[in-house]
Design a protein around this motif. Structure first.
Motif, PDB file in Angstrom:
ATOM      1  N   LYS A 158       0.831  -1.214   0.000  1.00 42.57           N
ATOM      2  CA  LYS A 158       0.000   0.000   0.000  1.00 42.57           C
ATOM      3  C   LYS A 158       0.862   1.259   0.000  1.00 42.57           C
ATOM      4  O   LYS A 158       2.009   1.257   0.458  1.00 42.57           O
ATOM      5  N   ASN A 159       0.285   2.350  -0.521  1.00 39.29           N
ATOM      6  CA  ASN A 159       0.992   3.620  -0.593  1.00 39.29           C
ATOM      7  C   ASN A 159       0.146   4.728   0.022  1.00 39.29           C
ATOM      8  O   ASN A 159      -1.060   4.581   0.206  1.00 39.29           O
ATOM      9  N   ARG A 160       0.788   5.840   0.335  1.00 39.76           N
ATOM     10  CA  ARG A 160       0.089   6.945   0.984  1.00 39.76           C
ATOM     11  C   ARG A 160      -0.818   7.695   0.022  1.00 39.76           C
ATOM     12  O   ARG A 160      -1.815   8.282   0.439  1.00 39.76           O
ATOM     13  N   SER A 161      -0.508   7.686  -1.274  1.00 45.54           N
ATOM     14  CA  SER A 161      -1.303   8.446  -2.227  1.00 45.54           C
ATOM     15  C   SER A 161      -2.716   7.905  -2.367  1.00 45.54           C
ATOM     16  O   SER A 161      -3.663   8.660  -2.585  1.00 45.54           O
ATOM     17  N   THR A 162      -2.889   6.593  -2.237  1.00 42.98           N
ATOM     18  CA  THR A 162      -4.214   5.984  -2.374  1.00 42.98           C
ATOM     19  C   THR A 162      -4.689   5.348  -1.079  1.00 42.98           C
ATOM     20  O   THR A 162      -5.845   5.502  -0.695  1.00 42.98           O
ATOM     21  N   GLY A 163      -3.812   4.639  -0.390  1.00 37.59           N
ATOM     22  CA  GLY A 163      -4.207   3.944   0.834  1.00 37.59           C
ATOM     23  C   GLY A 163      -4.200   4.803   2.070  1.00 37.59           C
ATOM     24  O   GLY A 163      -4.746   4.399   3.106  1.00 37.59           O
ATOM     25  N   GLY A 164      -3.578   5.983   2.004  1.00 42.17           N
ATOM     26  CA  GLY A 164      -3.565   6.874   3.163  1.00 42.17           C
ATOM     27  C   GLY A 164      -2.401   6.655   4.102  1.00 42.17           C
ATOM     28  O   GLY A 164      -2.055   7.542   4.878  1.00 42.17           O
ATOM     29  N   GLN A 165      -1.795   5.487   4.070  1.00 42.84           N
ATOM     30  CA  GLN A 165      -0.650   5.172   4.924  1.00 42.84           C
ATOM     31  C   GLN A 165       0.405   4.478   4.078  1.00 42.84           C
ATOM     32  O   GLN A 165       0.096   3.867   3.051  1.00 42.84           O
ATOM     33  N   GLN A 166       1.644   4.585   4.523  1.00 41.90           N
ATOM     34  CA  GLN A 166       2.706   3.924   3.790  1.00 41.90           C
ATOM     35  C   GLN A 166       2.823   2.466   4.198  1.00 41.90           C
ATOM     36  O   GLN A 166       2.606   2.105   5.349  1.00 41.90           O
ATOM     37  N   GLY A 167       3.148   1.652   3.221  1.00 44.09           N
ATOM     38  CA  GLY A 167       3.356   0.244   3.479  1.00 44.09           C
ATOM     39  C   GLY A 167       4.818  -0.062   3.729  1.00 44.09           C
ATOM     40  O   GLY A 167       5.665   0.832   3.853  1.00 44.09           O
TER      41      GLY A 167
END
Length: 327
Positions: A158-167
């Motif tokens: 997951k990424n912050r741009s879509t998921g809201g948090q960094q993976g």
């Protein structure tokens, strides 16, 4: 005291009535018949009646839609079918989720059969080291819910741009693309990992029961490996492969957790998530149409499987000696 029927017609009717009563009494004396009747009643009460009630909602005006449809609650209507299949929003309600579902099912079937067939062959027909341990380890994905793999995938990709948090990868300085973190590709990968054990179990059992004398005889007679594979092994494995395909397709049709977790962030919807969205927004009639579509495709797949199985019965092994298995 009732008089017996007179005349030829009356005698025939009485004979048929007496024979029917006799056969009914004979059937009820058999435990299997009684068990079958009880199971049929349970099936009708817990499955058939709720399903029929759900499908009926697609043809009756639901509470809250009276002013929109212009009719009273409970009256017959084709509004929900037109809304789900023919209206301007039918693309997002039904057709696009249907297309996504079919693409996911096709991808999962291809990957599961490709990898599962190879693994089933290694487990059933090879002498590789640690085969028993490997066979047990391959079944582990079947023991866990598919959505747990989806949660693990989002934790890594997951990424912050879509998921809201960094993976995990983004914390290392690698930013995964949305198509890798969410949507069709990860859904296909996760479902394939979960359904590969089905292929291993079904095809592995078929390979273990396969008479290896046929293969050895063909090889002694000079048949190449390609001929042995496609003329001997594949026709006899066809019922197991078809069962695996139908099972995977049916599971993908009803799969919700993985598609919800990995599809929601990028608005990638399949039939099951579109059904959930309709229920959540209190569109009971549209939800009934979507549920009916899912059941329709499931029934079609079973009919196709039954037809293909009848064709597969043409491939039989006829012989007078015992079957030899290779371990």
């Amino acid at each position: 005291m009732n008089a017996l029927p007179t005349g030829t017609v009356g005698s025939n009717q009485y004979s048929r009535w007496f024979a029917m009563r006799y056969h009914l009494r004979l059937m009820m004396q058999t435990p299997t018949t009684l068990i079958g009747v009880v199971l049929a009643v349970i099936f009708a009460y817990f499955i058939a009646v709720p399903v029929f009630s759900l499908l009926l909602d697609a043809f009756q005006v639901q509470f809250g839609d009276e002013r929109r449809i212009g009719d009273v609650t409970g009256s017959w209507t084709d509004y929900y079918i037109n809304r789900a299949l023919l209206s301007p929003i039918s693309q997002s309600l039904f057709w696009q989720p249907l297309s996504h579902t079919m693409r996911v099912a096709l991808g999962v079937i291809v990957i599961s059969l490709s990898l599962g067939s190879v693994l089933a062959w290694l487990v059933s027909r090879s002498n590789m080291f640690g085969k028993k341990w490997f066979a047990t380890a391959l079944i582990v994905p079947y023991m866990l819910p598919a959505w747990t793999f989806a949660m693990a995938w989002t934790t890594i990709f997951k990424n912050r741009s879509t998921g809201g948090q960094q993976g995990w990868l983004e914390s290392l300085g690698i930013e995964p693309a949305d198509w890798m973190a969410y949507g069709e590709l990860p859904i296909i990968i996760i479902l394939s990992l979960n359904y590969i054990p089905f292929v291993i179990l079904l095809l592995g059992n078929a390979l273990r029961s396969f008479d290896t004398q046929l293969e050895d005889s063909a090889r002694i007679l000079g048949a190449p490996s390609r001929t042995i594979t496609f003329k001997i092994i594949m026709p006899l494995m066809l019922p197991a492969l078809m069962s695996a395909c139908v099972l995977i397709f049916a599971k993908v049709l009803g799969e919700f957790g993985v598609s919800y977790i990995l599809g929601l962030p990028v608005n990638y919807e399949v039939l099951s998530t579109s059904l959930y969205r309709s229920i959540e927004s209190r569109q009971t009639g549209v939800a009934a149409v979507l549920a009916g579509a899912i059941m329709f495709f499931g029934i079609i797949s079973l009919l196709i499987d039954a037809t293909l199985l009848r064709e597969a019965r043409k491939f039989v092994t006829v012989g007078s000696k015992g079957v030899m298995h290779r371990t």
